[in-house]
Scaffold this active site. Structure first.
Site, PDB file in Angstrom:
ATOM      1  N   MET A  50      26.213  31.994  82.702  1.00  0.00           N
ATOM      2  CA  MET A  50      25.046  32.308  81.861  1.00  0.00           C
ATOM      3  C   MET A  50      25.409  33.189  80.669  1.00  0.00           C
ATOM      4  SD  MET A  50      21.931  31.524  83.688  1.00  0.00           S
ATOM      5  CE  MET A  50      21.827  30.439  85.094  1.00  0.00           C
ATOM      6  N   HIS A  52      39.291  34.806  89.460  1.00  0.00           N
ATOM      7  CA  HIS A  52      38.126  35.527  89.992  1.00  0.00           C
ATOM      8  C   HIS A  52      38.557  36.476  91.113  1.00  0.00           C
ATOM      9  CE1 HIS A  52      35.839  32.319  87.954  1.00  0.00           C
ATOM     10  NE2 HIS A  52      34.864  33.213  87.918  1.00  0.00           N
ATOM     11  N   LYS A  57      35.330  35.378  96.114  1.00  0.00           N
ATOM     12  CA  LYS A  57      34.699  34.137  95.646  1.00  0.00           C
ATOM     13  C   LYS A  57      34.991  32.997  96.623  1.00  0.00           C
ATOM     14  CE  LYS A  57      33.915  31.244  91.605  1.00  0.00           C
ATOM     15  NZ  LYS A  57      32.456  31.196  91.814  1.00  0.00           N
ATOM     16  N   THR A  89      32.206  27.613  86.118  1.00  0.00           N
ATOM     17  CA  THR A  89      32.557  27.665  84.691  1.00  0.00           C
ATOM     18  C   THR A  89      33.709  26.716  84.380  1.00  0.00           C
ATOM     19  OG1 THR A  89      31.991  29.993  84.797  1.00  0.00           O
ATOM     20  CG2 THR A  89      33.156  29.245  82.819  1.00  0.00           C
TER      21      THR A  89
HETATM   22  N1  LIG Z   1      26.145  31.243  86.685  1.00  0.00           N
HETATM   23  C1  LIG Z   1      26.673  32.455  86.461  1.00  0.00           C
HETATM   24  O1  LIG Z   1      26.651  33.001  85.341  1.00  0.00           O
HETATM   25  C2  LIG Z   1      27.257  33.191  87.626  1.00  0.00           C
HETATM   26  C3  LIG Z   1      27.236  32.603  88.867  1.00  0.00           C
HETATM   27  N2  LIG Z   1      27.681  33.293  89.954  1.00  0.00           N
HETATM   28  C4  LIG Z   1      27.491  32.614  91.235  1.00  0.00           C
HETATM   29  O2  LIG Z   1      26.428  33.264  91.925  1.00  0.00           O
HETATM   30  C5  LIG Z   1      26.630  33.139  93.321  1.00  0.00           C
HETATM   31  C6  LIG Z   1      26.557  34.517  93.970  1.00  0.00           C
HETATM   32  O3  LIG Z   1      27.649  35.296  93.541  1.00  0.00           O
HETATM   33  P1  LIG Z   1      27.855  36.801  94.057  1.00  0.00           P
HETATM   34  O4  LIG Z   1      26.661  37.639  93.695  1.00  0.00           O
HETATM   35  O5  LIG Z   1      29.202  37.209  93.626  1.00  0.00           O
HETATM   36  O6  LIG Z   1      27.857  36.557  95.650  1.00  0.00           O
HETATM   37  P2  LIG Z   1      27.498  37.579  96.815  1.00  0.00           P
HETATM   38  O7  LIG Z   1      28.065  36.996  98.063  1.00  0.00           O
HETATM   39  O8  LIG Z   1      27.881  38.968  96.415  1.00  0.00           O
HETATM   40  O9  LIG Z   1      25.897  37.533  96.881  1.00  0.00           O
HETATM   41  C7  LIG Z   1      25.149  36.462  97.382  1.00  0.00           C
HETATM   42  C8  LIG Z   1      23.919  37.061  98.036  1.00  0.00           C
HETATM   43  O10 LIG Z   1      23.011  36.017  98.392  1.00  0.00           O
HETATM   44  C9  LIG Z   1      22.432  36.374  99.625  1.00  0.00           C
HETATM   45  N3  LIG Z   1      21.840  35.216 100.293  1.00  0.00           N
HETATM   46  C10 LIG Z   1      22.457  34.182 100.908  1.00  0.00           C
HETATM   47  N4  LIG Z   1      21.549  33.357 101.471  1.00  0.00           N
HETATM   48  C11 LIG Z   1      20.325  33.859 101.167  1.00  0.00           C
HETATM   49  C12 LIG Z   1      18.986  33.462 101.478  1.00  0.00           C
HETATM   50  N5  LIG Z   1      18.724  32.354 102.202  1.00  0.00           N
HETATM   51  N6  LIG Z   1      17.972  34.226 101.025  1.00  0.00           N
HETATM   52  C13 LIG Z   1      18.216  35.328 100.274  1.00  0.00           C
HETATM   53  N7  LIG Z   1      19.455  35.772  99.980  1.00  0.00           N
HETATM   54  C14 LIG Z   1      20.504  35.044 100.420  1.00  0.00           C
HETATM   55  C15 LIG Z   1      23.595  36.990 100.420  1.00  0.00           C
HETATM   56  O11 LIG Z   1      23.133  37.751 101.529  1.00  0.00           O
HETATM   57  C16 LIG Z   1      24.244  37.836  99.336  1.00  0.00           C
HETATM   58  O12 LIG Z   1      23.682  39.134  99.270  1.00  0.00           O
HETATM   59  C17 LIG Z   1      27.970  32.404  93.491  1.00  0.00           C
HETATM   60  O13 LIG Z   1      27.711  31.029  93.663  1.00  0.00           O
HETATM   61  C18 LIG Z   1      28.668  32.665  92.158  1.00  0.00           C
HETATM   62  O14 LIG Z   1      29.623  31.701  91.839  1.00  0.00           O
HETATM   63  C19 LIG Z   1      28.159  34.552  89.861  1.00  0.00           C
HETATM   64  C20 LIG Z   1      28.227  35.180  88.665  1.00  0.00           C
HETATM   65  C21 LIG Z   1      27.786  34.555  87.435  1.00  0.00           C
HETATM   66  O1  LIG Z   2      31.598  33.962  91.611  1.00  0.00           O
HETATM   67  C1  LIG Z   2      31.681  34.604  90.525  1.00  0.00           C
HETATM   68  O2  LIG Z   2      31.952  35.807  90.512  1.00  0.00           O
HETATM   69  C2  LIG Z   2      31.440  33.890  89.273  1.00  0.00           C
HETATM   70  N1  LIG Z   2      31.012  32.668  89.343  1.00  0.00           N
HETATM   71  C3  LIG Z   2      30.703  31.808  88.268  1.00  0.00           C
HETATM   72  C4  LIG Z   2      31.611  30.606  88.291  1.00  0.00           C
HETATM   73  O3  LIG Z   2      31.808  30.035  89.385  1.00  0.00           O
HETATM   74  O4  LIG Z   2      32.099  30.196  87.252  1.00  0.00           O
HETATM   75  C5  LIG Z   2      30.642  32.515  86.938  1.00  0.00           C
HETATM   76  C6  LIG Z   2      31.560  33.676  86.766  1.00  0.00           C
HETATM   77  O5  LIG Z   2      32.819  33.240  86.372  1.00  0.00           O
HETATM   78  C7  LIG Z   2      31.607  34.594  87.983  1.00  0.00           C
END
Ligand SMILES: NC(=O)C1=CN([C@@H]2O[C@H](COP(=O)(O)OP(=O)(O)OC[C@H]3O[C@@H](n4cnc5c(N)ncnc54)[C@H](O)[C@@H]3O)[C@@H](O)[C@H]2O)C=CC1
Ligand SMILES: O=C(O)C1=N[C@H](C(=O)O)C[C@H](O)C1
Length: 272
Positions: free
Chosen positions: A128, A158, A162, A169
């Site tokens: 994003m 990463h 992860k 991305t």
């Molecule tokens: N599109 C973007 O810009 C970005 C995407 N991401 C993605 O976001 C996702 C999460 O990343 P992180 O925060 O690093 O992971 P994380 O593991 O730190 O957090 C995920 C959270 O979701 C919660 N969760 C899981 N199932 C759930 C449910 N049914 N109801 C409510 N909460 C629930 C978990 O308990 C945990 O607290 C990953 O898929 C990552 O790749 C991460 C950063 C940027």
């Molecule tokens: O899991 C992450 O941390 C991130 N996930 C996203 C991805 O899968 O590209 C975005 C970012 O790079 C961080």
């Protein structure tokens, strides 16, 4: 009372959930109306401000997505594929904007999300941040300009927690390279090399994933040929860039007709 759009953050205790909670709480353009965590999580029933180690902010962590989503104008969802598919159906019922940052979604997950997009405004992107979405467009342009004498490699790094690879991305960047070249990514991706692989296949788009320490997110797209290399690069050093993008998407989605959108739509970067 206020007219500001009410936002629910899900996965509140996660790396992104905490950042999103902070960004929405501090925003003058939206209000935090709910936070979700998975059933059984230690934060359920606590004030989210206190759970994060600060002062109470009057929002209690819930494990009831239906109740939370039905009172919101947008849900910011960076969780896990199974949770995101569940939230997509609930957001569609509630006509709530669903901002999806979750990566690692399967084809089956994507088709369920697509079905939800008939009723809800969904904005989904593997990244994003403004920087990466610009890099997507640059990658497409460079791939358009170069022929298959240039080998394309996408390299991502990463943190060690992860769970999916290649990153969302990296797949966006690979898709942009394939689009620029006018080929199918599925038929030309080289996603894992090990052992006696043979020489590189001409025209393939290669992916390499590095995992270590607390790396937030780094992506390179390399165009390599005899005698020169072009490398397009992005480094995220603060998750706030993703959270700010997600909030921007939630605001952009208000009043928008149902369907699936991405960050290029939100940022006005989409080419016709
Ligand atoms: N599109 C973007 O810009 C970005 C995407 N991401 C993605 O976001 C996702 C999460 O990343 P992180 O925060 O690093 O992971 P994380 O593991 O730190 O957090 C995920 C959270 O979701 C919660 N969760 C899981 N199932 C759930 C449910 N049914 N109801 C409510 N909460 C629930 C978990 O308990 C945990 O607290 C990953 O898929 C990552 O790749 C991460 C950063 C940027
Ligand atoms: O899991 C992450 O941390 C991130 N996930 C996203 C991805 O899968 O590209 C975005 C970012 O790079 C961080």
């Amino acid at each position: 009372m206020t007219d500001l759009p009410g936002i629910v953050v899900t996965g509140a205790s996660g790396r992104m959930g905490r950042m999103l909670t902070e960004i929405v709480t501090a925003s003058e353009r939206a209000r935090l109306v709910g936070v979700l965590e998975r059933p059984g999580h230690a934060w359920i029933g606590q004030d989210v401000g206190e759970a994060m180690g600060g002062a109470p902010i009057g929002v209690i962590v819930s494990d009831d997505p239906l109740e939370q989503i039905s009172q919101a104008q947008a849900i910011l969802d960076f969780t896990a594929p199974a949770a995101t598919v569940e939230f997509a159906a609930l957001a569609a019922q509630a006509r709530c904007v669903h901002v999806i940052g979750t990566t690692g979604l399967s084809e089956e997950d994507l088709s369920k999300i697509n079905a939800a997009g008939r009723h809800a405004t969904i904005i989904r992107a593997g990244n994003m941040s403004l920087g990466v979405n610009l890099l997507v467009q640059l990658t497409k342009k460079v791939a358009e300009a170069l022929d298959e004498d240039y080998d394309i490699e996408v390299i991502e790094a990463h943190h060690n927690q992860k769970v999916d690879a290649p990153s969302g991305t990296a797949l966006m960047l690979g898709q942009a390279a394939a689009d620029g070249r006018g080929v199918s990514l599925e038929q030309n991706a080289d996603r894992g090399r090990d052992g006696i692989t043979g020489a590189r296949t001409r025209g393939h788009i290669g992916f390499t994933a590095i995992r270590g320490g607390d790396i937030v997110g780094e992506h390179d797209v390399m165009f390599a040929t005899a005698g020169e290399r072009i490398v397009l690069s992005h480094i995220a050093s603060d998750r706030a860039v993703f959270a700010r993008g997600a909030l921007k998407a939630a605001l952009w989605g208000q009043g928008r007709k149902p369907g699936e959108y991405d960050m290029l739509d939100v940022l006005g970067l989409k080419e016709n």
